[in-house]
Design a protein around this motif. Sequence first.
Motif, PDB file in Angstrom:
ATOM      1  N   ILE A   1      -5.519   4.923  -0.845  1.00  0.00           N
ATOM      2  CA  ILE A   1      -4.225   3.504  -1.328  1.00  0.00           C
ATOM      3  C   ILE A   1      -3.609   3.181   0.206  1.00  0.00           C
ATOM      4  O   ILE A   1      -3.318   1.714   0.109  1.00  0.00           O
TER       5      ILE A   1
ATOM      6  N   ARG B   1      -3.534  -4.256   4.694  1.00  0.00           N
ATOM      7  CA  ARG B   1      -3.421  -5.755   4.381  1.00  0.00           C
ATOM      8  C   ARG B   1      -2.721  -6.887   4.647  1.00  0.00           C
ATOM      9  O   ARG B   1      -2.402  -7.678   4.586  1.00  0.00           O
TER      10      ARG B   1
ATOM     11  N   LEU C   1       3.244  -0.552  -6.357  1.00  0.00           N
ATOM     12  CA  LEU C   1       2.729  -0.408  -4.704  1.00  0.00           C
ATOM     13  C   LEU C   1       3.978  -1.337  -4.547  1.00  0.00           C
ATOM     14  O   LEU C   1       4.903  -0.526  -3.433  1.00  0.00           O
TER      15      LEU C   1
ATOM     16  N   THR D   1      -3.545  -3.006  -3.617  1.00  0.00           N
ATOM     17  CA  THR D   1      -3.224  -2.548  -1.636  1.00  0.00           C
ATOM     18  C   THR D   1      -3.338  -4.186  -1.311  1.00  0.00           C
ATOM     19  O   THR D   1      -2.433  -4.087  -0.850  1.00  0.00           O
TER      20      THR D   1
ATOM     21  N   ASN E   1       4.899  -5.481   1.240  1.00  0.00           N
ATOM     22  CA  ASN E   1       5.441  -4.365   1.554  1.00  0.00           C
ATOM     23  C   ASN E   1       6.449  -4.259   2.184  1.00  0.00           C
ATOM     24  O   ASN E   1       6.545  -5.698   3.070  1.00  0.00           O
TER      25      ASN E   1
ATOM     26  N   GLU F   1      -8.714  -3.385  -4.895  1.00  0.00           N
ATOM     27  CA  GLU F   1      -8.866  -4.713  -3.462  1.00  0.00           C
ATOM     28  C   GLU F   1      -7.457  -5.444  -3.920  1.00  0.00           C
ATOM     29  O   GLU F   1      -6.477  -6.202  -2.996  1.00  0.00           O
TER      30      GLU F   1
ATOM     31  N   HIS G   1      -0.023  -3.363  -8.977  1.00  0.00           N
ATOM     32  CA  HIS G   1       0.528  -4.150  -8.006  1.00  0.00           C
ATOM     33  C   HIS G   1       2.205  -3.884  -7.441  1.00  0.00           C
ATOM     34  O   HIS G   1       2.275  -3.944  -6.408  1.00  0.00           O
TER      35      HIS G   1
ATOM     36  N   LEU H   1      -4.756   1.190   3.161  1.00  0.00           N
ATOM     37  CA  LEU H   1      -5.563   0.043   2.767  1.00  0.00           C
ATOM     38  C   LEU H   1      -4.383  -1.151   2.067  1.00  0.00           C
ATOM     39  O   LEU H   1      -3.987  -1.892   3.042  1.00  0.00           O
ATOM     40  N   TRP H   2      -3.109  -0.547   2.077  1.00  0.00           N
ATOM     41  CA  TRP H   2      -1.906  -0.968   1.860  1.00  0.00           C
ATOM     42  C   TRP H   2      -1.172  -1.740   2.694  1.00  0.00           C
ATOM     43  O   TRP H   2      -0.897  -2.991   3.104  1.00  0.00           O
TER      44      TRP H   2
ATOM     45  N   THR I   1      -1.422   5.863  -8.011  1.00  0.00           N
ATOM     46  CA  THR I   1      -2.927   6.877  -7.014  1.00  0.00           C
ATOM     47  C   THR I   1      -3.537   7.361  -8.781  1.00  0.00           C
ATOM     48  O   THR I   1      -4.312   7.835  -8.685  1.00  0.00           O
TER      49      THR I   1
ATOM     50  N   VAL J   1       3.677   4.954  -4.472  1.00  0.00           N
ATOM     51  CA  VAL J   1       2.266   5.316  -4.137  1.00  0.00           C
ATOM     52  C   VAL J   1       1.452   6.663  -4.824  1.00  0.00           C
ATOM     53  O   VAL J   1       0.774   6.156  -5.161  1.00  0.00           O
TER      54      VAL J   1
END
Length: 650
Positions: A597, A604, A528, A560, A564, A557, A525, A600-601, A537, A533
């Motif tokens: 990934i 979200r 990321l 991601t 950020n 889940e 978590h 999705l990041w 991954t 990444v």
Amino acid sequence: MAAERGIRLQGRERTISLVREFAARPEKGGLPRNRPSPIVVFTGGRGNGKSALLKELADRMDQQIPHASIDCEQAGHTTTSELLSGLTFELNLQRGRYRRLTFPRFWVGHIAISEKLKSTDPDSACRQIEGTLRRHGRSDQLRTFLESNAPVNVQFSGDGANSVQAQNINGPVIFYGGSRGRVQDARRRREGVLKGLSRPWRRLDLEGGRRWYGHQGRGLRHDSGHVLVNLNRIAGSHDVDDQREADVLLWEAFLADLRENFGRWKAASWSLNCVILFDNADSPRGRRFQEGLIEARRRHPAQPDPLTVVATSRSSVDTPVFVERASYADHLERDRDVYPVMLPDLTKHDVVAMLEGLDLTWGNPWKLASEVHTFTRGHTGSTRIVLDTLQSSPEPVDLRAVLDTAAGSGTVEDELVRQLLPGLDGVVFDDLVTCSAARDLGQALRMSVDSGLLGSNSRQRSKELFAPDLWVPTESDGPVELRPVLRRLLLRKLADRPETHRANWTGVNEWLRDDRQADEVSELHHRLALGEVGPVTRKMADSLRSKPIREWLVVLEDVTGAPNRLSHGCDPIAEVTALTEWVDPQDVPIAPLARLIASLWLERDPLVTPHRTALLEQIAWEFQEIAPHSGKGHAVLREEAFKYQRRAEQ
């Protein structure tokens, strides 16, 4: 408060029906009966609609059943005697179809407390109080005394607020649900109560009230006069234990009066209890009121009273019950004096209903509601502020623009933070910004002790930093986390810190990534969050075949969901390309998994709104790409692909 704005809040029907369940008087032998009842406390942080709920309840009960509302924060230095004095009037003012309620036991105690004793000799003081009670037995003197303790100055309260308020001459603030047009009606009802209580044929039975202090409904054999003299003394004492004993005795008298009122044959149709609504019950005054009521009830375990108390509080000593699971039957199993219930956040459907009330000329209500709900996670006050800003915009606007919109002396973002953290100490605020990177309370506590990233005085301020109204359970058995909308706002502050700040974005997430007590999911978590990444991954690729696919999806889940600090200044698909430029496009499943990934990041993030459809389509495509490489999880991943494709088409 959110309730004072223009659009009526949604999503409170289950909560209101729960209050009715606790107020119900089940029949026995064809007649409604009293039953033991706790103080029902609705808990939640600032701005989540607690006060709005109480006002909605007051509106629903208006002229239906006896009820009263007290804001314990505004009550100031109000004594229990003054509070109960106000309640005796409000329960009559708002009694609806119920007959007049009389409180002779309480008023005898209140008269005794109000008397200025001229002698310290107990017998002389006793004769003085008895003489005062005899004089108050005459209608003119009783009327004068009652009037001096009745709510006065009934007036409309607030711009657009759906209530009026009355200030008791001695302090309590009483709120009437209703509109400006009901002010005169409230005044007329006040006058009617005074006349009714002081008419000779309806006069309070002060002699019967006096005798009660001798036995107190418990078979005691005290001299009632000496009990009243002692009540006068302890009520005016500076000793906390003395004051507490006076509070309890007055509550006992008040409840005994209620039991007598509801025990008469004229009460045969009274199917619901009286209701008292206590706002801000976690204030010092609110806690004192509750303690007195609880102890009074404990002294009469075999004599349940017809009073339902509904309170609001920002926190609770006991773990609150989620409203969907709350019931009177659940209370009986727990057998506590206080029954805490977590006030639910708004659902996406609630936000849709609120949006439809705005009559916006632009945007898709469902998509807009989804974006707002994703950002606020249903926090009532924050949702209301965002919707008000959207309503004032004549053309489409995304959430980033909403946060930057001017509001008062700052922006909407500033207003949201002020609502959630009013008057928070500057050092504590800075530390809370730092802690916003933590996934849950456990991580934040470890960081506060071991990282050296928080302020020098943070330990002394830990009570504010980790206040239970800021850190809330995500579900009944889930981890305790910083309130989602608050976390999003504080993470923006963390992202804005310069690299020279000792607790900048990189430093905080690196410490959390390397936390020895954190699990692998937490490590990924925070990797990321740092933009790593590639390593994320490869770890997820290693477990794609080895881990059961549904467990793998849960990890995906969680990972991601990392925050950020990307600028979002370009097309998010271009951002996905930039984030995955390290991978060979022909490297399968690494390349599609990396794009999944990254997509999705970004998806979200609730502030990535203009191009969300393109992201959803990309996610659907990448799930299809990695499905053949997931072993037995092929069908499950294809279903995930269809789910995201359906969302893109909405």
